[in-house]
Design an enzyme around this catalytic site. Structure first.
Site, PDB file in Angstrom:
ATOM      1  N   THR A  12      -3.400   0.938   9.264  1.00  0.00           N
ATOM      2  CA  THR A  12      -3.409   2.136   8.423  1.00  0.00           C
ATOM      3  C   THR A  12      -4.459   2.079   7.309  1.00  0.00           C
ATOM      4  O   THR A  12      -4.702   3.081   6.644  1.00  0.00           O
ATOM      5  CB  THR A  12      -2.018   2.310   7.767  1.00  0.00           C
ATOM      6  OG1 THR A  12      -1.649   1.043   7.204  1.00  0.00           O
ATOM      7  CG2 THR A  12      -0.977   2.734   8.781  1.00  0.00           C
ATOM      8  N   GLY A  13      -5.068   0.910   7.088  1.00  0.00           N
ATOM      9  CA  GLY A  13      -5.989   0.727   5.958  1.00  0.00           C
ATOM     10  C   GLY A  13      -7.411   1.194   6.246  1.00  0.00           C
ATOM     11  O   GLY A  13      -7.713   1.722   7.331  1.00  0.00           O
ATOM     12  N   VAL A  15     -10.220  -0.545   6.711  1.00  0.00           N
ATOM     13  CA  VAL A  15     -10.850  -1.259   7.820  1.00  0.00           C
ATOM     14  C   VAL A  15     -10.111  -0.960   9.116  1.00  0.00           C
ATOM     15  O   VAL A  15     -10.723  -0.736  10.169  1.00  0.00           O
ATOM     16  CB  VAL A  15     -10.882  -2.779   7.525  1.00  0.00           C
ATOM     17  CG1 VAL A  15     -11.398  -3.555   8.723  1.00  0.00           C
ATOM     18  CG2 VAL A  15     -11.749  -3.067   6.290  1.00  0.00           C
ATOM     19  N   ASP A  85      -4.396  -6.787   4.451  1.00  0.00           N
ATOM     20  CA  ASP A  85      -4.539  -7.178   3.053  1.00  0.00           C
ATOM     21  C   ASP A  85      -4.498  -8.711   2.975  1.00  0.00           C
ATOM     22  O   ASP A  85      -3.647  -9.350   3.596  1.00  0.00           O
ATOM     23  CB  ASP A  85      -3.339  -6.565   2.312  1.00  0.00           C
ATOM     24  CG  ASP A  85      -3.470  -6.675   0.821  1.00  0.00           C
ATOM     25  OD1 ASP A  85      -3.900  -7.735   0.348  1.00  0.00           O
ATOM     26  OD2 ASP A  85      -3.132  -5.690   0.139  1.00  0.00           O
ATOM     27  N   CYS A 154     -18.251  -8.590   3.076  1.00  0.00           N
ATOM     28  CA  CYS A 154     -19.193  -7.525   3.470  1.00  0.00           C
ATOM     29  C   CYS A 154     -20.556  -7.669   2.780  1.00  0.00           C
ATOM     30  O   CYS A 154     -21.590  -7.367   3.390  1.00  0.00           O
ATOM     31  CB  CYS A 154     -18.596  -6.156   3.209  1.00  0.00           C
ATOM     32  SG  CYS A 154     -17.711  -6.015   1.664  1.00  0.00           S
ATOM     33  N   HIS A 264     -23.195  -1.027   0.946  1.00  0.00           N
ATOM     34  CA  HIS A 264     -23.520  -1.970  -0.127  1.00  0.00           C
ATOM     35  C   HIS A 264     -25.048  -2.167  -0.163  1.00  0.00           C
ATOM     36  O   HIS A 264     -25.657  -2.504   0.863  1.00  0.00           O
ATOM     37  CB  HIS A 264     -22.873  -3.332   0.131  1.00  0.00           C
ATOM     38  CG  HIS A 264     -21.377  -3.358  -0.049  1.00  0.00           C
ATOM     39  ND1 HIS A 264     -20.634  -2.270  -0.463  1.00  0.00           N
ATOM     40  CD2 HIS A 264     -20.480  -4.377   0.111  1.00  0.00           C
ATOM     41  CE1 HIS A 264     -19.355  -2.619  -0.541  1.00  0.00           C
ATOM     42  NE2 HIS A 264     -19.234  -3.884  -0.201  1.00  0.00           N
TER      43      HIS A 264
END
Ligand code: NDP
Ligand code: PHD
Length: 380
Positions: A12-13, A15, A85, A154, A264
């Site tokens: 659900t996040g 990523v 997480d 990342c 980034h």
């Protein structure tokens, strides 16, 4: 290529959603199970997920019922991709490995384990060769074990690609100074409060970001060590066996959060060990011609160009460059002489694509191509 059933942990996040988008159209990975926290378990994926992608939820995921993140709920799955997480990823990923799954993780928990490869798929897929050793250590305690492969932070991922190209062509890099401008999505959803990030730059990213960038690059740019215990400088030790030879690169990182949604950007200055240092035009040639194993193996998610080198003075930019090649490559520009170090340049990498889900996916594709994925024999 046979179809391989896969699952997503942390589905659900931020990523996790990227994994689901990529897996929705994958040629041989078939999305079969989704896991998340107790908050989401038992719900239809499309009902419980705060979907934040520009494309709709793939049909295959919509009606899947979110499961608890434990192996018995992932029957018939061979590979799990973890976007968990970091508070919970460590133990859950171990449980899946012990139960026979191949685990490809985005979380930081196992990156420094000397038996776990830390892979940037456009750089060091040769480090997968450590997997049989990782598995040999588990034989007594967990006879039907799988393995864990991690991808990198990342910001480290984006930087590792041009640095690897330069190291391959010109020999060891003595040091690098890296200043990052990291997107809000790097902090997951909902991320940094809008009142903090709008009209602002925050010169700090929690969770040891600078330390991760500094340390992880030395493992990624290093090599696999001698397993017969020969003395190797800077090796990480496990059970008196030297596994990874860390690169001797010294890195100083300064990490900043900026009001950009994805991508980034990093300003990098490099000093080479060799003297005289390579010329700027040779550096540009090397960056432009860099290729990697994921490309030669024809992995379906590998970018056509690992590095895109811009000649324009005002590129790369996150808004213009983050979706090129679906975010699977790294954009570089402003390659020029540095009056303090040797050369400097700017790079931009999509933190949720090559900085996260796309990396895990290519890592898994390389593992398949190299024969590390076998049908499971335990709970599945
Ligand atoms: N965002 C990025 O750019 C990058 C992130 N990473 C790493 O990837 C991981 C995921 O990041 P991100 O997607 O941004 O994080 P999010 O906070 O957006 O998502 C976290 C996911 O973990 C699940 N989760 C939380 N607690 C539990 C639990 N107790 N049991 C099972 N599942 C749980 C959540 O489920 P639920 O919705 O049910 O709470 C959710 O699916 C992190 O480790 C992060 O450091 C790595 C590279 C880049
Ligand atoms: N911390 C990164 C995201 C990330 O990659 O984290 P980690 O190294 O813990 O996976 C960011 O906020 O931009």
């Amino acid at each position: 290529m046979r179809t391989i059933n896969v699952g997503v942990l942390g589905a659900t996040g931020t990523v996790g959603q990227r994994f689901i988008l990529l897996l929705g159209t994958h040629p041989y990975f078939r999305l079969h199970a989704l896991g998340a926290s107790a908050r989401s378990v038992g719900h239809r994926y499309s009902d419980i997920t705060a979907w934040k992608q520009t494309q709709p939820i793939p049909v295959i995921a919509k009606d899947l019922i979110v499961q608890p993140c434990s192996p018995e709920h992932f029957k018939d799955v061979e590979i799990v991709f973890s976007g968990l997480d970091a508070e919970v990823a460590g133990g859950i990923e171990l449980a899946f490995r012990h139960a026979g799954f191949a685990v490809f993780s985005n979380a930081k928990n196992h990156r420094r384990d000397p038996t776990v490869p830390l892979i940037v798929p456009l750089v060091n897929t040769s480090h997968l060769a450590i997997l049989p050793y990782q598995q040999s250590l588990l034989l007594d305690s967990h006879p039907n074990h799988g393995f864990i492969v991690t991808n990198a932070n990342c910001a480290a991922t984006g930087c590792a690609v041009p640095l690897a190209a330069l190291q391959r062509a010109f020999g060891p890099i003595e040091s690098a100074m890296i200043t990052t401008m990291q997107a809000i999505s790097g902090a997951g959803y909902p991320g940094v409060p809008s009142m903090d990030i709008f009209d602002n730059v925050i010169p700090y990213i929690g969770g040891g970001e600078e330390d991760k960038l500094e340390w992880e690059l030395s493992k990624i740019l290093g090599d696999i060590g001698d397993q017969d215990g020969k003395v190797i400088e800077l090796a990480v030790e496990s059970n008196n066996v030297k596994l990874f030879v860390l690169s001797g690169i010294r890195v100083s990182a300064a990490c900043n959060r900026v009001p950009v949604l994805e991508g980034h950007t990093e300003c990098v200055s490099v000093r080479f060990a060799r003297r005289p240092a390579p010329k700027v035009e040779d550096v540009i040639k090397v960056l432009k011609s860099y290729t990697c194993e994921a490309q030669s193996l024809k992995c379906p998610s590998a970018p056509k160009h690992a590095l895109i080198v811009h000649d324009e003075q005002d590129r790369p930019q996150p808004r213009l460059d983050r979706d090129v090649q679906s975010g699977a490559g790294v954009s570089v520009g402003r390659v020029r002489e540095c009056k303090v170090m040797d050369i400097k340049f700017v790079l931009m990498a999509n933190n949720v694509a090559i900085g996260a889900a796309t990396s895990s996916l290519i890592n898994a594709e390389v593992a398949v191509e190299k024969g590390y994925i076998h049908p499971p024999t335990s709970v599945n």
